[in-house]
Write a protein that holds these residues in place. Sequence first.
Motif, PDB file in Angstrom:
ATOM      1  N   UNK A 180      -7.572 -29.213 -34.366  1.00 25.83           N
ATOM      2  CA  UNK A 180      -8.422 -30.142 -33.609  1.00 25.83           C
ATOM      3  C   UNK A 180      -7.640 -30.932 -32.558  1.00 25.83           C
ATOM      4  N   UNK A 181      -6.647 -30.261 -31.960  1.00 25.00           N
ATOM      5  CA  UNK A 181      -5.876 -30.877 -30.898  1.00 25.00           C
ATOM      6  C   UNK A 181      -4.860 -31.901 -31.354  1.00 25.00           C
ATOM      7  N   UNK A 182      -4.686 -32.046 -32.665  1.00 25.63           N
ATOM      8  CA  UNK A 182      -3.724 -33.027 -33.168  1.00 25.63           C
ATOM      9  C   UNK A 182      -2.287 -32.594 -32.917  1.00 25.63           C
ATOM     10  N   UNK A 183      -2.067 -31.289 -32.839  1.00 28.84           N
ATOM     11  CA  UNK A 183      -0.727 -30.777 -32.526  1.00 28.84           C
ATOM     12  C   UNK A 183      -0.602 -30.520 -31.038  1.00 28.84           C
ATOM     13  N   UNK A 184       0.524 -30.889 -30.466  1.00 31.85           N
ATOM     14  CA  UNK A 184       0.762 -30.629 -29.067  1.00 31.85           C
ATOM     15  C   UNK A 184       1.086 -29.163 -28.812  1.00 31.85           C
ATOM     16  N   UNK A 185       1.245 -28.829 -27.554  1.00 30.86           N
ATOM     17  CA  UNK A 185       1.521 -27.451 -27.168  1.00 30.86           C
ATOM     18  C   UNK A 185       2.822 -26.955 -27.780  1.00 30.86           C
ATOM     19  N   UNK A 186       3.860 -27.771 -27.732  1.00 31.88           N
ATOM     20  CA  UNK A 186       5.169 -27.324 -28.209  1.00 31.88           C
ATOM     21  C   UNK A 186       5.195 -27.159 -29.723  1.00 31.88           C
ATOM     22  N   UNK A 187       4.571 -28.082 -30.448  1.00 29.35           N
ATOM     23  CA  UNK A 187       4.519 -27.956 -31.904  1.00 29.35           C
ATOM     24  C   UNK A 187       3.690 -26.740 -32.302  1.00 29.35           C
ATOM     25  N   UNK A 188       2.592 -26.504 -31.590  1.00 29.54           N
ATOM     26  CA  UNK A 188       1.774 -25.320 -31.869  1.00 29.54           C
ATOM     27  C   UNK A 188       2.561 -24.053 -31.576  1.00 29.54           C
ATOM     28  N   UNK A 189       3.328 -24.072 -30.489  1.00 29.11           N
ATOM     29  CA  UNK A 189       4.158 -22.920 -30.152  1.00 29.11           C
ATOM     30  C   UNK A 189       5.210 -22.648 -31.205  1.00 29.11           C
ATOM     31  N   UNK A 190       5.798 -23.714 -31.763  1.00 29.90           N
ATOM     32  CA  UNK A 190       6.818 -23.525 -32.794  1.00 29.90           C
ATOM     33  C   UNK A 190       6.205 -22.953 -34.066  1.00 29.90           C
ATOM     34  N   UNK A 191       4.998 -23.386 -34.414  1.00 33.16           N
ATOM     35  CA  UNK A 191       4.315 -22.829 -35.586  1.00 33.16           C
ATOM     36  C   UNK A 191       4.062 -21.338 -35.384  1.00 33.16           C
ATOM     37  N   UNK A 192       3.598 -20.967 -34.191  1.00 33.10           N
ATOM     38  CA  UNK A 192       3.368 -19.555 -33.880  1.00 33.10           C
ATOM     39  C   UNK A 192       4.676 -18.777 -33.976  1.00 33.10           C
ATOM     40  N   UNK A 193       5.739 -19.316 -33.390  1.00 35.01           N
ATOM     41  CA  UNK A 193       7.021 -18.618 -33.379  1.00 35.01           C
ATOM     42  C   UNK A 193       7.635 -18.528 -34.778  1.00 35.01           C
ATOM     43  N   UNK A 194       7.500 -19.591 -35.570  1.00 33.51           N
ATOM     44  CA  UNK A 194       8.022 -19.548 -36.940  1.00 33.51           C
ATOM     45  C   UNK A 194       7.302 -18.475 -37.745  1.00 33.51           C
ATOM     46  N   UNK A 195       5.983 -18.481 -37.667  1.00 37.12           N
ATOM     47  CA  UNK A 195       5.205 -17.492 -38.422  1.00 37.12           C
ATOM     48  C   UNK A 195       5.535 -16.082 -37.963  1.00 37.12           C
ATOM     49  N   UNK A 196       5.631 -15.890 -36.653  1.00 34.28           N
ATOM     50  CA  UNK A 196       5.921 -14.562 -36.117  1.00 34.28           C
ATOM     51  C   UNK A 196       7.321 -14.102 -36.497  1.00 34.28           C
ATOM     52  N   UNK A 197       8.306 -15.009 -36.442  1.00 30.70           N
ATOM     53  CA  UNK A 197       9.665 -14.646 -36.845  1.00 30.70           C
ATOM     54  C   UNK A 197       9.704 -14.254 -38.315  1.00 30.70           C
ATOM     55  N   UNK A 198       8.977 -14.976 -39.145  1.00 28.18           N
ATOM     56  CA  UNK A 198       8.876 -14.677 -40.572  1.00 28.18           C
ATOM     57  C   UNK A 198       8.286 -13.282 -40.792  1.00 28.18           C
ATOM     58  N   UNK A 199       7.206 -12.986 -40.083  1.00 25.51           N
ATOM     59  CA  UNK A 199       6.586 -11.665 -40.204  1.00 25.51           C
ATOM     60  C   UNK A 199       7.537 -10.571 -39.727  1.00 25.51           C
ATOM     61  N   UNK A 200       8.217 -10.821 -38.604  1.00 27.52           N
ATOM     62  CA  UNK A 200       9.135  -9.820 -38.061  1.00 27.52           C
ATOM     63  C   UNK A 200      10.299  -9.564 -39.012  1.00 27.52           C
ATOM     64  N   UNK A 201      10.869 -10.632 -39.585  1.00 27.72           N
ATOM     65  CA  UNK A 201      12.008 -10.482 -40.489  1.00 27.72           C
ATOM     66  C   UNK A 201      11.599  -9.719 -41.751  1.00 27.72           C
ATOM     67  N   UNK A 202      10.412  -9.998 -42.266  1.00 27.63           N
ATOM     68  CA  UNK A 202       9.942  -9.300 -43.461  1.00 27.63           C
ATOM     69  C   UNK A 202       9.716  -7.823 -43.180  1.00 27.63           C
ATOM     70  N   UNK A 203       9.106  -7.535 -42.035  1.00 25.12           N
ATOM     71  CA  UNK A 203       8.887  -6.137 -41.663  1.00 25.12           C
ATOM     72  C   UNK A 203      10.212  -5.407 -41.486  1.00 25.12           C
ATOM     73  N   UNK A 204      11.171  -6.040 -40.806  1.00 27.33           N
ATOM     74  CA  UNK A 204      12.472  -5.407 -40.574  1.00 27.33           C
ATOM     75  C   UNK A 204      13.195  -5.145 -41.893  1.00 27.33           C
ATOM     76  N   UNK A 205      13.111  -6.088 -42.821  1.00 24.68           N
ATOM     77  CA  UNK A 205      13.737  -5.908 -44.134  1.00 24.68           C
ATOM     78  C   UNK A 205      13.200  -4.655 -44.819  1.00 24.68           C
ATOM     79  N   UNK A 206      11.889  -4.473 -44.767  1.00 25.34           N
ATOM     80  CA  UNK A 206      11.268  -3.334 -45.443  1.00 25.34           C
ATOM     81  C   UNK A 206      11.473  -2.033 -44.672  1.00 25.34           C
ATOM     82  N   UNK A 207      11.549  -2.124 -43.355  1.00 25.71           N
ATOM     83  CA  UNK A 207      11.870  -0.937 -42.559  1.00 25.71           C
ATOM     84  C   UNK A 207      13.275  -0.448 -42.899  1.00 25.71           C
ATOM     85  N   UNK A 208      14.209  -1.391 -42.990  1.00 25.29           N
ATOM     86  CA  UNK A 208      15.611  -1.019 -43.243  1.00 25.29           C
ATOM     87  C   UNK A 208      15.766  -0.292 -44.573  1.00 25.29           C
ATOM     88  N   UNK A 209      14.929  -0.602 -45.543  1.00 20.64           N
ATOM     89  CA  UNK A 209      15.028   0.065 -46.845  1.00 20.64           C
ATOM     90  C   UNK A 209      14.688   1.548 -46.773  1.00 20.64           C
TER      91      UNK A 209
END
Length: 421
Positions: free
Chosen positions: A124-153
């Motif tokens: 509801x607009x309580x988070x600013x653009x930068x905080x919202x961007x960091x949440x997106x990037x954190x979640x995406x990095x988490x997903x990418x790292x998990x996928x890479x871990x399982x790909x490497x196996x």
Amino acid sequence: MTDQIVRPSVRLQADPAPETRPPQGRGRRLLHSDWARTFAVVLLFHGALTVLAVLFQGTLPEFHRDPNELSGLRPQLLLHTFRWDSVHYNGILNGRYTDPATPWTAAFYPVFPLAVGLVQTITFGKLGVLASGLIVNFTATWLAATALLRIARHFVRAPWAPWLAVSAFLTAPTAYFLHSFYSEATFCAIAFWAYLFALRRKWAWMGLCLIVATTTRLPSALFVLLCLLEFCRAHDWQPRRLLSWNLLWFPAAYIGFGCYALYLKLAVGDGLAMFHAYQYDEWPYQVTNPNIPQTIARELRTSATAVINAPVGNWALISHVIPIVGLGILLLAAWWMLRAHRGAGVPLAIFGIAAMVMFTLNSNVVSVHRFLLPCIVIYLAMATAAERGPRLRAAMGGLMATHTLLMAFLYCLFIMGIWSG
């Protein structure tokens, strides 16, 4: 015979039925799951970059931008994530796709800003653009790292080797762009999961990921190719076996790109504005030249001259020397995966060569070290090499340490507002 993917030598036992699992066992398994462990690693990664910025940005020259571009960006703690192309992604949130004064904005694809806008809407607009961007990037990095871990196996046996691939990814020279207000983390998450689903032969899920990927960044074409090659390998490269409904997922992958092109056609009257954007003064060095050997030769000469005539200037180092070395590592990684895994490594080897071609097609290597960040073949090659013996393990450790130091250097430049890629 069908080429077999190398899998871990220890087969884990199946989990007991849900009704037989004690409550404490369920929690323990969750804490030791891939998701929990990669969450902790990614939290440490983003936390360390935030702390470094807070500690050092006060001692570094202040980054100056147009106050109008920085207005409304909160919290101030995260202003270090807002540099260079971040302005364009933020502009998309403010309707710059249709602003005739900024026609080059079309070069930036919409998924990342849409995700940031979605987070803002949910909160509801309580988070600013930068905080919202960091949440997106954190979640995406988490997903990418998990996928890479399982790909490497799929490619290594040692239990620690997949984690080395994840470590190599998070210590890549430009890994700090996963933390910045850029689309790198989002793209890596979607593209890595598409390839993981291809390795698992889950073609529908792969196809859906590829559709989103083609609306995220142009290099998504490389992952469409990688998944197509894996599809061919799964069917023994036999044309008759390729003829199935699942083959349609590959042309369907460009539905995402088509939707973006349709939007641009309706919004600005040019469905290919994402390509025509490069004709403006923002990127005067982007000139299409299919003579890849000529471009590589010129970049090698430029880099050698810069090193010989040391000290190397910032532009020469960032836009010539580091990118050309990165391309060399990419080619070595492609060769190693082919050598180490034979048939299973063919898709990744071709992926690496295709990436080199795409990244040099515009007659320069500016920002190529950033474009290499999603090139998964590098991290898989490092993990594969490390488990081949102590000497190679030490070499990969040295390479990772060098990458980490280089990332720290480039990240400081980024914080200062000095060109870093």
